[in-house]
Design a protein around this motif. Structure first.
Motif, PDB file in Angstrom:
ATOM      1  N   ASN A  54      44.006  58.108  50.810  1.00  0.00           N
ATOM      2  CA  ASN A  54      44.303  57.819  49.114  1.00  0.00           C
ATOM      3  C   ASN A  54      46.208  57.773  49.020  1.00  0.00           C
ATOM      4  OD1 ASN A  54      41.846  57.464  48.660  1.00  0.00           O
ATOM      5  ND2 ASN A  54      41.767  58.817  46.872  1.00  0.00           N
ATOM      6  N   ALA A  55      46.552  56.589  48.912  1.00  0.00           N
ATOM      7  CA  ALA A  55      48.352  56.798  48.911  1.00  0.00           C
ATOM      8  C   ALA A  55      48.546  55.832  48.359  1.00  0.00           C
ATOM      9  CB  ALA A  55      49.095  56.389  50.536  1.00  0.00           C
ATOM     10  N   PRO A  56      49.152  55.540  47.138  1.00  0.00           N
ATOM     11  CA  PRO A  56      50.096  54.800  46.260  1.00  0.00           C
ATOM     12  C   PRO A  56      49.908  53.476  47.073  1.00  0.00           C
ATOM     13  CG  PRO A  56      50.969  56.517  45.859  1.00  0.00           C
ATOM     14  CD  PRO A  56      50.360  56.996  47.142  1.00  0.00           C
ATOM     15  N   PHE A  57      49.803  52.559  46.541  1.00  0.00           N
ATOM     16  CA  PHE A  57      49.995  50.555  46.695  1.00  0.00           C
ATOM     17  C   PHE A  57      49.744  50.115  45.834  1.00  0.00           C
ATOM     18  CE2 PHE A  57      45.331  51.299  47.487  1.00  0.00           C
ATOM     19  CZ  PHE A  57      45.421  50.550  47.407  1.00  0.00           C
ATOM     20  N   ASP A  58      50.450  48.772  45.908  1.00  0.00           N
ATOM     21  CA  ASP A  58      50.062  47.787  44.531  1.00  0.00           C
ATOM     22  C   ASP A  58      48.730  46.734  45.255  1.00  0.00           C
ATOM     23  OD1 ASP A  58      50.540  45.217  42.890  1.00  0.00           O
ATOM     24  OD2 ASP A  58      52.964  45.843  43.175  1.00  0.00           O
ATOM     25  N   LEU A  59      48.676  47.563  43.861  1.00  0.00           N
ATOM     26  CA  LEU A  59      46.582  47.089  44.062  1.00  0.00           C
ATOM     27  C   LEU A  59      46.976  44.643  43.664  1.00  0.00           C
ATOM     28  CD1 LEU A  59      43.852  46.825  44.556  1.00  0.00           C
ATOM     29  CD2 LEU A  59      43.761  47.353  41.671  1.00  0.00           C
ATOM     30  N   ARG A  60      47.836  44.404  42.329  1.00  0.00           N
ATOM     31  CA  ARG A  60      47.476  43.116  42.601  1.00  0.00           C
ATOM     32  C   ARG A  60      48.549  42.513  44.050  1.00  0.00           C
ATOM     33  NH1 ARG A  60      51.396  41.764  37.500  1.00  0.00           N
ATOM     34  NH2 ARG A  60      52.647  43.594  38.247  1.00  0.00           N
ATOM     35  N   GLU A  61      48.835  42.873  43.872  1.00  0.00           N
ATOM     36  CA  GLU A  61      50.166  42.685  45.687  1.00  0.00           C
ATOM     37  C   GLU A  61      48.699  42.129  46.901  1.00  0.00           C
ATOM     38  OE1 GLU A  61      53.156  44.412  49.041  1.00  0.00           O
ATOM     39  OE2 GLU A  61      54.129  43.901  47.871  1.00  0.00           O
ATOM     40  N   LEU A  62      47.879  43.275  46.478  1.00  0.00           N
ATOM     41  CA  LEU A  62      46.905  42.726  47.844  1.00  0.00           C
ATOM     42  C   LEU A  62      45.595  42.411  47.368  1.00  0.00           C
ATOM     43  CD1 LEU A  62      45.734  44.502  50.241  1.00  0.00           C
ATOM     44  CD2 LEU A  62      44.648  46.531  48.904  1.00  0.00           C
ATOM     45  N   ALA A  63      45.985  42.147  46.403  1.00  0.00           N
ATOM     46  CA  ALA A  63      45.072  41.297  46.199  1.00  0.00           C
ATOM     47  C   ALA A  63      44.498  39.548  46.414  1.00  0.00           C
ATOM     48  CB  ALA A  63      44.717  41.686  44.130  1.00  0.00           C
ATOM     49  N   VAL A  64      46.285  39.060  45.731  1.00  0.00           N
ATOM     50  CA  VAL A  64      47.327  37.950  46.114  1.00  0.00           C
ATOM     51  C   VAL A  64      46.917  37.499  47.516  1.00  0.00           C
ATOM     52  CG1 VAL A  64      49.212  36.475  46.089  1.00  0.00           C
ATOM     53  CG2 VAL A  64      48.526  38.607  43.851  1.00  0.00           C
ATOM     54  N   GLU A  65      47.362  38.356  48.256  1.00  0.00           N
ATOM     55  CA  GLU A  65      47.019  38.536  50.039  1.00  0.00           C
ATOM     56  C   GLU A  65      45.929  37.800  50.379  1.00  0.00           C
ATOM     57  OE1 GLU A  65      47.127  41.410  53.745  1.00  0.00           O
ATOM     58  OE2 GLU A  65      48.960  41.937  51.853  1.00  0.00           O
ATOM     59  N   TYR A  89      42.125  34.116  41.302  1.00  0.00           N
ATOM     60  CA  TYR A  89      42.224  35.761  40.891  1.00  0.00           C
ATOM     61  C   TYR A  89      43.780  35.729  40.197  1.00  0.00           C
ATOM     62  CZ  TYR A  89      45.173  40.500  41.395  1.00  0.00           C
ATOM     63  OH  TYR A  89      45.590  41.471  41.331  1.00  0.00           O
ATOM     64  N   THR A  90      43.215  36.509  38.718  1.00  0.00           N
ATOM     65  CA  THR A  90      44.279  37.110  37.876  1.00  0.00           C
ATOM     66  C   THR A  90      44.246  38.947  37.794  1.00  0.00           C
ATOM     67  OG1 THR A  90      41.760  37.400  36.586  1.00  0.00           O
ATOM     68  CG2 THR A  90      43.478  35.398  36.222  1.00  0.00           C
ATOM     69  N   HIS A  91      45.221  39.246  37.307  1.00  0.00           N
ATOM     70  CA  HIS A  91      45.115  40.473  37.337  1.00  0.00           C
ATOM     71  C   HIS A  91      45.830  40.749  35.709  1.00  0.00           C
ATOM     72  CE1 HIS A  91      46.721  45.061  38.158  1.00  0.00           C
ATOM     73  NE2 HIS A  91      47.730  44.406  36.798  1.00  0.00           N
ATOM     74  N   GLU A  92      44.788  42.495  34.732  1.00  0.00           N
ATOM     75  CA  GLU A  92      45.421  43.054  34.195  1.00  0.00           C
ATOM     76  C   GLU A  92      45.893  44.337  33.842  1.00  0.00           C
ATOM     77  OE1 GLU A  92      42.721  43.514  30.099  1.00  0.00           O
ATOM     78  OE2 GLU A  92      42.233  42.579  31.373  1.00  0.00           O
ATOM     79  N   GLY A  93      46.610  44.086  32.871  1.00  0.00           N
ATOM     80  CA  GLY A  93      47.893  45.419  32.954  1.00  0.00           C
ATOM     81  C   GLY A  93      48.795  45.652  33.426  1.00  0.00           C
ATOM     82  N   VAL A 100      39.645  50.108  50.051  1.00  0.00           N
ATOM     83  CA  VAL A 100      39.866  48.969  49.011  1.00  0.00           C
ATOM     84  C   VAL A 100      39.929  47.458  49.670  1.00  0.00           C
ATOM     85  CG1 VAL A 100      41.076  47.805  47.842  1.00  0.00           C
ATOM     86  CG2 VAL A 100      40.832  50.389  47.382  1.00  0.00           C
ATOM     87  N   ARG A 101      40.975  47.526  50.410  1.00  0.00           N
ATOM     88  CA  ARG A 101      40.821  45.524  51.253  1.00  0.00           C
ATOM     89  C   ARG A 101      39.612  45.297  51.961  1.00  0.00           C
ATOM     90  NH1 ARG A 101      44.792  41.938  53.530  1.00  0.00           N
ATOM     91  NH2 ARG A 101      43.972  40.825  55.508  1.00  0.00           N
ATOM     92  N   ASN A 102      38.932  46.396  52.334  1.00  0.00           N
ATOM     93  CA  ASN A 102      37.448  46.562  53.261  1.00  0.00           C
ATOM     94  C   ASN A 102      36.420  45.825  52.311  1.00  0.00           C
ATOM     95  OD1 ASN A 102      34.548  46.398  54.812  1.00  0.00           O
ATOM     96  ND2 ASN A 102      36.237  46.543  55.927  1.00  0.00           N
ATOM     97  N   CYS A 103      36.649  46.276  51.375  1.00  0.00           N
ATOM     98  CA  CYS A 103      35.571  46.525  50.474  1.00  0.00           C
ATOM     99  C   CYS A 103      36.085  44.686  49.299  1.00  0.00           C
ATOM    100  CB  CYS A 103      35.601  47.259  48.590  1.00  0.00           C
ATOM    101  SG  CYS A 103      35.344  48.777  49.651  1.00  0.00           S
ATOM    102  N   ILE A 104      36.817  44.687  49.213  1.00  0.00           N
ATOM    103  CA  ILE A 104      37.040  43.095  48.519  1.00  0.00           C
ATOM    104  C   ILE A 104      36.403  42.191  49.294  1.00  0.00           C
ATOM    105  CG2 ILE A 104      39.419  41.782  47.330  1.00  0.00           C
ATOM    106  CD1 ILE A 104      39.993  44.524  46.473  1.00  0.00           C
ATOM    107  N   GLY A 151      35.817  33.980  40.542  1.00  0.00           N
ATOM    108  CA  GLY A 151      36.343  33.904  39.803  1.00  0.00           C
ATOM    109  C   GLY A 151      37.232  36.134  40.727  1.00  0.00           C
ATOM    110  N   PHE A 152      37.889  36.512  40.676  1.00  0.00           N
ATOM    111  CA  PHE A 152      38.562  37.937  41.207  1.00  0.00           C
ATOM    112  C   PHE A 152      39.961  38.074  40.482  1.00  0.00           C
ATOM    113  CE2 PHE A 152      41.042  39.244  44.725  1.00  0.00           C
ATOM    114  CZ  PHE A 152      41.240  40.464  44.628  1.00  0.00           C
ATOM    115  N   HIS A 153      39.068  39.538  39.497  1.00  0.00           N
ATOM    116  CA  HIS A 153      40.291  40.305  39.076  1.00  0.00           C
ATOM    117  C   HIS A 153      40.870  41.542  38.949  1.00  0.00           C
ATOM    118  CE1 HIS A 153      41.464  40.489  34.554  1.00  0.00           C
ATOM    119  NE2 HIS A 153      40.634  41.512  34.608  1.00  0.00           N
TER     120      HIS A 153
END
Length: 395
Positions: A247-258, A275-279, A291-295, A313-315
């Motif tokens: 585990n390490a910090p990363f930008d989830l929205r940035e990964l999701a867009v990619e 794709y949408t993001h809330e928060g 996380v990438r592999n799961c998505i 839908g991807f949220h």
């Protein structure tokens, strides 16, 4: 109430038997409890020698015991008390605790006996002895059985050790085979992918649409085969324990867009991944690779099982208590009877028909999520499609 009346009431209502005799052993009084204990009426005992309540040999020796005490004043029962045997009217014997006190009244000597029935206590002791004996026998039997089991386990241990060694060797061979096979497949697959891309490029420049069409099919097949190989490699690494969550910090929205842009290229012609993001923030602390592999696995399934013109839908959502990832398809749904098996390895729902797949994707997702301390769930039906939800608590 006078003292004499009080004393009489106490004696008459005492739980234990109370008998008084004179210096010659003649019964002066007997209370109801003693009568009930020996089975006599008071008039049958009073005036008779106390020995009628004794079995042999005490019956014939009692007067001698009494005279000896009166001469020597060395107590054997009087003033001490001990366990003796009583004899009932019907001749039956019973154990009792006898305590005798010497009383001097009006220049006369009397002896008062206090009798406590020990029948139940002795029965309990005998039962306890029987239980103890049975327990000893049981312990001996169990010990023998345990020794036999230990010997059998030692033999089984040796057999299992040999089996484990063989299993380890087989596991190593399997791992080497999967790694080698994946490597050997990847090289020609990369060549095929590159050649298909070149053929597609040259076909477009030459204005030949059929070349581009078939090149696209080749590229899609290569991508599918590569995904299958990746899943097999993931399973092998999970089974061998070679995957842990870093585990390490990363930008989830940035990964999701990619990932959205990447997977849109693999979607069917009219499919759209929205794709949408809330928060208010997008930073999370998880294993970015897992996380990438799961998505990717969830989006791949959504593309595969949704209609040709479906919207996927991807949220993502971040909050104070953690983050959530959702993928929704508009596909065929999951039969009720198949839902409990959905995350098992190599399981595919019965309504998948001819849609290709290995049944490994969701199993890998569940295991990756578990490595990161999260949970996976799903809802939906054939009308609304299926929503897969990954939840991760705040690190």
């Amino acid at each position: 109430m006078k003292n004499s009346e009080l004393l009489h009431a106490i004696v008459q209502n005492a739980i234990d038997g109370i008998i008084s005799i004179d210096a010659y052993g003649i019964v002066e009084s007997i209370n109801p409890s003693a009568c009930a204990l020996f089975g006599y009426e008071p008039e049958e005992v009073i005036g008779n020698n106390i020995s009628i309540l004794m079995p042999a040999p005490d019956k014939g020796q009692h007067d001698h015991y009494l005279r000896r005490y009166q001469v020597t004043h060395k107590p054997r029962i009087i003033g001490i008390g001990r366990e003796v045997t009583g004899r009932r009217r019907d001749g039956s014997l019973f154990p009792m605790r006898l305590g005798v006190s010497e009383v001097h009244y009006n220049e006369q000597t009397f002896y008062v006996g206090f009798i406590h029935d020990l029948t139940q206590q002795k029965q309990a002791e005998e039962q306890l002895k029987d239980y103890a004996l049975h327990l000893e026998e049981l312990v001996e039997t169990r010990t023998q059985s345990l020794n036999d089991t230990i010997r059998a386990l030692e033999v089984a241990k040796e057999q299992i050790s040999h089996s484990l060694e063989s299993e380890k060797e087989l596991g190593k061979l399997k791992s080497r085979f999967i790694s080698m096979a994946s490597h050997e497949f990847r090289t020609p697959l990369s060549t095929i992918q590159l050649s298909a891309s070149l053929a597609e490029k040259y076909g477009e420049s030459a204005g030949v649409k059929e070349i581009s069409k078939h090149a696209g099919k080749i590229k899609a097949s290569v991508t599918s085969l590569t995904a299958i190989l990746n899943n097999f490699l993931q399973m092998e690494r999970l089974e061998s324990g070679n995957i842990t969550a870093a585990n390490a910090p990363f930008d989830l929205r940035e990964l999701a867009v990619e990932i959205t842009e990447e997977m849109q290229q693999l979607a069917k012609t009219k499919q759209v991944i929205r794709y949408t993001h809330e928060g208010d923030y997008a930073m999370v602390t998880l294993d970015k690779y897992l996380v990438r592999n799961c998505i990717i696995n969830l989006l791949t399934n959504a593309i595969k099982y949704s209609g040709d013109d479906g919207r996927i839908g991807f949220h993502t959502k971040t909050a104070a208590d953690g983050c959530t990832i959702e993928v929704q398809d508009n596909g065929i749904g999951i039969p009720e009877e198949d839902r409990k098996y959905l995350f098992g390895a190599f399981f595919r729902a019965q309504n998948t028909g001819n849609i290709p797949g290995t049944g490994l994707g969701l199993n890998i997702v569940a295991r990756h999520v578990a490595l990161m301390g999260g949970s996976v769930s799903f809802t939906g039906d054939a009308r609304r499609g299926t929503i897969f939800t990954l939840k991760f608590p705040k690190a």
